[in-house]
Design a protein around this motif. Structure first.
Motif, PDB file in Angstrom:
ATOM      1  N   GLY A  22      48.341 -28.291 106.230  1.00  0.00           N
ATOM      2  CA  GLY A  22      46.984 -28.549 106.314  1.00  0.00           C
ATOM      3  C   GLY A  22      46.290 -27.580 105.486  1.00  0.00           C
ATOM      4  O   GLY A  22      46.380 -26.543 105.494  1.00  0.00           O
ATOM      5  N   VAL A  23      44.911 -28.368 104.823  1.00  0.00           N
ATOM      6  CA  VAL A  23      44.073 -27.912 104.284  1.00  0.00           C
ATOM      7  C   VAL A  23      42.648 -28.220 104.796  1.00  0.00           C
ATOM      8  O   VAL A  23      42.412 -29.444 104.806  1.00  0.00           O
ATOM      9  CB  VAL A  23      44.061 -28.131 102.856  1.00  0.00           C
ATOM     10  N   ILE A  24      41.912 -27.209 105.296  1.00  0.00           N
ATOM     11  CA  ILE A  24      40.781 -27.782 105.962  1.00  0.00           C
ATOM     12  C   ILE A  24      39.598 -27.065 105.641  1.00  0.00           C
ATOM     13  O   ILE A  24      39.651 -25.878 104.984  1.00  0.00           O
ATOM     14  CB  ILE A  24      40.810 -27.087 107.612  1.00  0.00           C
ATOM     15  N   VAL A  25      38.771 -28.021 105.328  1.00  0.00           N
ATOM     16  CA  VAL A  25      37.665 -27.448 104.592  1.00  0.00           C
ATOM     17  C   VAL A  25      36.088 -27.483 105.249  1.00  0.00           C
ATOM     18  O   VAL A  25      35.941 -28.694 105.786  1.00  0.00           O
ATOM     19  CB  VAL A  25      37.364 -28.358 103.069  1.00  0.00           C
ATOM     20  N   TYR A  26      35.627 -26.520 105.195  1.00  0.00           N
ATOM     21  CA  TYR A  26      34.274 -26.332 106.036  1.00  0.00           C
ATOM     22  C   TYR A  26      33.163 -26.401 104.821  1.00  0.00           C
ATOM     23  O   TYR A  26      33.436 -26.129 103.714  1.00  0.00           O
ATOM     24  CB  TYR A  26      34.163 -25.019 106.545  1.00  0.00           C
ATOM     25  N   PRO A  27      31.963 -26.985 105.298  1.00  0.00           N
ATOM     26  CA  PRO A  27      30.814 -26.933 104.371  1.00  0.00           C
ATOM     27  C   PRO A  27      30.538 -25.543 103.478  1.00  0.00           C
ATOM     28  O   PRO A  27      30.052 -25.443 102.331  1.00  0.00           O
ATOM     29  CB  PRO A  27      29.697 -27.317 104.930  1.00  0.00           C
ATOM     30  N   GLY A  28      30.468 -24.408 104.427  1.00  0.00           N
ATOM     31  CA  GLY A  28      30.300 -23.128 103.912  1.00  0.00           C
ATOM     32  C   GLY A  28      31.051 -22.142 104.800  1.00  0.00           C
ATOM     33  O   GLY A  28      32.138 -22.605 105.235  1.00  0.00           O
ATOM     34  N   GLU A  29      30.637 -21.068 104.879  1.00  0.00           N
ATOM     35  CA  GLU A  29      31.376 -19.830 105.423  1.00  0.00           C
ATOM     36  C   GLU A  29      31.720 -20.142 107.008  1.00  0.00           C
ATOM     37  O   GLU A  29      30.644 -21.017 107.620  1.00  0.00           O
ATOM     38  CB  GLU A  29      30.664 -18.596 105.317  1.00  0.00           C
ATOM     39  N   PHE A  30      32.573 -19.733 107.789  1.00  0.00           N
ATOM     40  CA  PHE A  30      32.941 -20.075 108.937  1.00  0.00           C
ATOM     41  C   PHE A  30      33.258 -18.744 109.698  1.00  0.00           C
ATOM     42  O   PHE A  30      33.408 -17.773 109.107  1.00  0.00           O
ATOM     43  CB  PHE A  30      33.832 -20.998 109.035  1.00  0.00           C
ATOM     44  N   VAL A  31      33.277 -18.816 111.096  1.00  0.00           N
ATOM     45  CA  VAL A  31      33.530 -17.526 111.927  1.00  0.00           C
ATOM     46  C   VAL A  31      35.056 -17.534 111.969  1.00  0.00           C
ATOM     47  O   VAL A  31      35.563 -18.604 112.487  1.00  0.00           O
ATOM     48  CB  VAL A  31      32.568 -17.611 112.995  1.00  0.00           C
ATOM     49  N   ILE A  32      35.688 -16.312 111.954  1.00  0.00           N
ATOM     50  CA  ILE A  32      36.883 -16.128 112.313  1.00  0.00           C
ATOM     51  C   ILE A  32      36.814 -14.937 113.179  1.00  0.00           C
ATOM     52  O   ILE A  32      36.365 -14.037 113.274  1.00  0.00           O
ATOM     53  CB  ILE A  32      37.922 -15.852 111.069  1.00  0.00           C
ATOM     54  N   ARG A  33      37.883 -14.883 114.338  1.00  0.00           N
ATOM     55  CA  ARG A  33      38.144 -13.882 115.075  1.00  0.00           C
ATOM     56  C   ARG A  33      39.530 -12.876 114.689  1.00  0.00           C
ATOM     57  O   ARG A  33      40.453 -13.495 114.529  1.00  0.00           O
ATOM     58  CB  ARG A  33      38.362 -14.529 116.521  1.00  0.00           C
ATOM     59  N   LYS A  34      39.273 -11.619 114.648  1.00  0.00           N
ATOM     60  CA  LYS A  34      40.226 -10.743 114.200  1.00  0.00           C
ATOM     61  C   LYS A  34      40.369  -9.757 115.306  1.00  0.00           C
ATOM     62  O   LYS A  34      39.358  -9.306 115.865  1.00  0.00           O
ATOM     63  CB  LYS A  34      39.863 -10.199 112.880  1.00  0.00           C
ATOM     64  N   THR A  35      41.784  -9.210 115.081  1.00  0.00           N
ATOM     65  CA  THR A  35      42.132  -7.930 115.830  1.00  0.00           C
ATOM     66  C   THR A  35      42.239  -6.864 115.135  1.00  0.00           C
ATOM     67  O   THR A  35      42.874  -6.765 114.116  1.00  0.00           O
ATOM     68  CB  THR A  35      43.336  -8.404 116.638  1.00  0.00           C
ATOM     69  N   VAL A  36      41.207  -5.800 115.236  1.00  0.00           N
ATOM     70  CA  VAL A  36      41.471  -4.465 114.400  1.00  0.00           C
ATOM     71  C   VAL A  36      41.646  -3.379 115.362  1.00  0.00           C
ATOM     72  O   VAL A  36      41.082  -3.218 116.448  1.00  0.00           O
ATOM     73  CB  VAL A  36      40.215  -4.503 113.589  1.00  0.00           C
ATOM     74  N   GLU A  37      42.133  -2.427 114.648  1.00  0.00           N
ATOM     75  CA  GLU A  37      42.426  -1.288 115.282  1.00  0.00           C
ATOM     76  C   GLU A  37      41.631   0.092 114.693  1.00  0.00           C
ATOM     77  O   GLU A  37      41.537   0.002 113.535  1.00  0.00           O
ATOM     78  CB  GLU A  37      43.838  -0.662 115.046  1.00  0.00           C
ATOM     79  N   ASP A  38      40.850   0.914 115.307  1.00  0.00           N
ATOM     80  CA  ASP A  38      40.096   1.645 114.809  1.00  0.00           C
ATOM     81  C   ASP A  38      40.810   2.930 114.711  1.00  0.00           C
ATOM     82  O   ASP A  38      41.927   2.925 114.863  1.00  0.00           O
ATOM     83  CB  ASP A  38      38.879   2.029 115.738  1.00  0.00           C
ATOM     84  N   GLU A  39      39.962   4.106 113.886  1.00  0.00           N
ATOM     85  CA  GLU A  39      40.910   5.363 113.708  1.00  0.00           C
ATOM     86  C   GLU A  39      41.379   5.986 114.866  1.00  0.00           C
ATOM     87  O   GLU A  39      42.378   6.801 114.678  1.00  0.00           O
ATOM     88  CB  GLU A  39      39.958   6.318 112.820  1.00  0.00           C
ATOM     89  N   ASP A  40      40.836   5.632 116.010  1.00  0.00           N
ATOM     90  CA  ASP A  40      41.488   6.403 117.204  1.00  0.00           C
ATOM     91  C   ASP A  40      42.280   5.556 117.956  1.00  0.00           C
ATOM     92  O   ASP A  40      43.068   5.784 118.844  1.00  0.00           O
ATOM     93  CB  ASP A  40      40.339   6.730 118.293  1.00  0.00           C
ATOM     94  N   GLY A  41      42.844   4.394 117.380  1.00  0.00           N
ATOM     95  CA  GLY A  41      43.954   3.567 117.805  1.00  0.00           C
ATOM     96  C   GLY A  41      43.419   2.583 118.843  1.00  0.00           C
ATOM     97  O   GLY A  41      44.430   1.869 119.445  1.00  0.00           O
ATOM     98  N   VAL A  42      42.323   2.324 119.173  1.00  0.00           N
ATOM     99  CA  VAL A  42      41.721   1.450 119.970  1.00  0.00           C
ATOM    100  C   VAL A  42      41.520  -0.097 119.306  1.00  0.00           C
ATOM    101  O   VAL A  42      41.143  -0.027 118.218  1.00  0.00           O
ATOM    102  CB  VAL A  42      40.337   1.709 120.380  1.00  0.00           C
ATOM    103  N   VAL A  43      41.979  -1.059 119.948  1.00  0.00           N
ATOM    104  CA  VAL A  43      42.113  -2.419 119.397  1.00  0.00           C
ATOM    105  C   VAL A  43      40.911  -3.039 119.807  1.00  0.00           C
ATOM    106  O   VAL A  43      40.517  -3.012 121.160  1.00  0.00           O
ATOM    107  CB  VAL A  43      43.362  -3.056 120.043  1.00  0.00           C
ATOM    108  N   HIS A  44      40.137  -3.679 118.824  1.00  0.00           N
ATOM    109  CA  HIS A  44      38.960  -4.492 119.209  1.00  0.00           C
ATOM    110  C   HIS A  44      39.172  -5.791 118.751  1.00  0.00           C
ATOM    111  O   HIS A  44      39.667  -6.038 117.623  1.00  0.00           O
ATOM    112  CB  HIS A  44      37.671  -3.886 118.346  1.00  0.00           C
ATOM    113  N   GLU A  45      38.355  -6.610 119.560  1.00  0.00           N
ATOM    114  CA  GLU A  45      38.339  -8.171 119.070  1.00  0.00           C
ATOM    115  C   GLU A  45      37.009  -8.319 118.347  1.00  0.00           C
ATOM    116  O   GLU A  45      35.967  -8.019 119.036  1.00  0.00           O
ATOM    117  CB  GLU A  45      38.346  -9.232 120.272  1.00  0.00           C
TER     118      GLU A  45
END
Length: 283
Positions: free
Chosen positions: A99-122
């Motif tokens: 699959g190649v999906i094309v949006y007109p412009g920028e789109f929103v993605i959801r990511k899981t990140v871990e901060d410097e204290d080890g806390v995970v954020h969505e």
């Protein structure tokens, strides 16, 4: 006998795909006009790129979001840019997804990140492209058209570099190395150059003061975003290799040579960089 039969079937499929998805001359010429960074390619290379572009279109499924109309011009422009990194390798590096999906412009993605204290954020953030492991490549058409070569930005090459990096698992900036294409380059030699360059770039980014940040971000050939992760460094440097090769070679000569050996292309025409093997036929 079985291998000969398999080769015959593969050749038949390839020839049928080239006929079915042949790119009209006028469309190909307009595509090349919109991608000036392809000017370094020899005539024979452009013929192979055109064939590879047709085969890519035959193998992948294009779709759009938010009622964006999918045109032949969009499909060929994206496919040609996606095919460039594997021109002297193989479309097999894009196997396992369609699959190649094309949006007109920028789109929103959801990511899981871990901060410097080890806390995970969505978190949610805007994106111009995303490559999913085992899934599609998602692109902003607005960004995919930023191809005039005035800087090293190219979202299509960036996301397809991620796909190559993901071929053997999670993207980590250490793409798979194949003996038939890359020997004597091996994982140790890759790490010696790539990891050192990444660490140096991260140290450079970390050393930029807030007052100088805007200027650094504007003037740096390599987007500071590349410091986020080795996989991003690989993808951003892949953009630079193909879009601004002379500037990339001048500023990062060792890194240029490494990526030129990996992709088996020398767009800056430095010479004497590549293994002495013939280009792989498009398939």
């Amino acid at each position: 006998m079985l291998s000969k039969l398999t080769h015959w079937f593969d050749s038949r499929r390839r020839d049928r795909a080239l006929r079915t998805h042949a790119i009209p001359d006028a469309l190909w010429e307009s595509t090349l006009a919109g991608l000036p960074f392809l000017a370094h390619l020899e005539a024979a290379d452009l013929v192979r790129l055109r064939e590879l572009t047709s085969l890519f279109i035959a193998q992948k499924s294009f779709s759009t979001a938010h009622e964006l109309e999918l045109t032949d011009a969009m499909t060929v422009a994206i496919a040609a840019q996606a095919s460039l990194p594997v021109l002297n390798l193989s479309l097999d590096l894009y196997r396992g997804w369609v699959g190649v999906i094309v949006y007109p412009g920028e789109f929103v993605i959801r990511k899981t990140v871990e901060d410097e204290d080890g806390v995970v954020h969505e978190i949610e953030q805007d994106a111009s492209g995303e490559a999913w492991e085992g899934g599609p490549v998602v692109l902003s058409w607005e960004d995919a058209q930023m191809t005039d070569g005035t800087d090293a930005y190219n979202v299509v090459i960036h996301e397809f570099a991620h796909k190559i990096d993901m071929l053997t698992g999670e993207a980590d900036g250490h793409p798979p190395l194949f003996r038939r294409w890359h020997a004597p380059l091996d994982a140790t030699a890759w790490a010696d150059v790539f990891d050192t360059a990444y660490d140096q770039f991260c140290a450079k980014v970390d050393g930029i003061s807030e007052r100088r940040w805007a200027r650094f971000e504007r003037d740096s050939l390599i987007d500071p975003y590349a410091a986020d992760h080795p996989s991003e460094f690989f993808a951003v440097c892949s953009e630079a290799l193909f879009v601004q090769p002379r500037a990339f070679e001048a500023e990062y000569p060792e890194l240029y040579r490494l990526l030129a050996r990996f992709y088996r292309q020398d767009p800056a025409r430095v010479g004497a960089l590549l293994p002495e093997t013939s280009p792989v036929p498009a398939k």
